[in-house]
Design an enzyme around this catalytic site. Structure first.
Site, mmCIF file in Angstrom:
data_model
loop_
_atom_site.group_PDB
_atom_site.id
_atom_site.type_symbol
_atom_site.label_atom_id
_atom_site.label_comp_id
_atom_site.label_asym_id
_atom_site.label_seq_id
_atom_site.Cartn_x
_atom_site.Cartn_y
_atom_site.Cartn_z
ATOM 1 N N LYS A 6 -1.492 -7.975 -3.879
ATOM 2 C CA LYS A 6 -2.460 -6.905 -3.622
ATOM 3 C C LYS A 6 -1.705 -5.578 -3.664
ATOM 4 C CE LYS A 6 -5.571 -4.941 -0.147
ATOM 5 N NZ LYS A 6 -5.869 -4.878 1.312
ATOM 6 N N HIS A 39 0.850 -1.188 0.000
ATOM 7 C CA HIS A 39 0.000 0.000 0.000
ATOM 8 C C HIS A 39 0.884 1.235 0.000
ATOM 9 C CE1 HIS A 39 -2.350 -3.247 1.746
ATOM 10 N NE2 HIS A 39 -3.458 -2.574 1.535
#
Length: 218
Positions: A143, A118
């Protein structure tokens, strides 16, 4: 001729800050649960057991670091010590890139790894593919969550999502491009992270909202 299915990917993940929300999340239409252990008080193992007692859905255990938007402030060694007791109880462990060397016990237990990254900025398109390979080197589902600065950044993220090897999960941080959370699954993103009343990130849709969106887009 049967109508073409537009939405091929879109597993709705309910991000929980309280395991007692698990039953409601399942009833609302979630397909996977994420337990944000960094946002919960008490023993992580007890929190997982509480969740499993009231829901049949697969569970992702996440201990999100402060560097990537969470509230875990410890070292990789401390991360491993906290996450180890819950590995046998869940289906997936979210493993940030900085904790990649701690992924061995998760693999040894036969659990799925969501290899996550992230960032509060945008990653250039060529680097997204490099990052994907780095994450896939230790996890089954990369992700990648970024913060687009403009529409061109968002178009690059969509292009990457479409071209990347599957499975892949992509997302955005912040409210400016909130609608991208609904668009990315159309191009191959595996999971959509939603809330059941208490958002764990700015811009999240609720599970109920996304169930409606999925029906409209199918």
């Amino acid at each position: 001729m049967a109508p073409r299915q537009i939405v091929r990917y879109m597993q709705i993940v309910a991000c929980l800050t309280d395991p007692a929300q698990a039953a409601a999340a399942e009833a609302q239409g979630a397909q996977v649960l994420e337990l944000r252990l960094d946002l919960m008080e008490g023993n992580p193992k007890d929190r997982v057991r509480q969740c499993k007692a009231i829901s049949r859905l697969p569970v992702i255990a996440t201990l999100r670091s402060a560097e990537e938007g969470g509230r875990y402030f410890g070292s990789p060694e401390e991360w491993q010590k906290k996450i180890a007791p819950v590995i046998p109880l869940v289906e997936y462990i979210d493993v940030e890139q900085q904790f990649a060397r701690m992924a061995g016990p998760v693999k040894a237990a036969g659990k799925g790894i969501i290899a996550s990254h992230h960032t509060a900025g945008m990653v250039p398109l060529p680097i997204l593919f490099v990052l994907e390979q780095e994450l896939r080197s230790y996890g089954e589902i990369p992700k990648i969550v970024v913060t687009p600065g403009n529409e061109e950044d968002l178009i690059d993220l969509i292009a990457f999502t479409r071209a990347a090897k599957k499975p892949i999960c992509t997302g955005v941080m912040g409210a400016a491009f909130r609608y991208a959370r609904a668009i990315l699954p159309l191009f191959g993103s595996e999971f959509v992270y939603c809330h059941t009343g208490v958002p764990t990130a700015v811009g999240q849709y609720s599970v109920e909202e996304f169930v409606t969106l999925a029906k409209l887009l199918s």
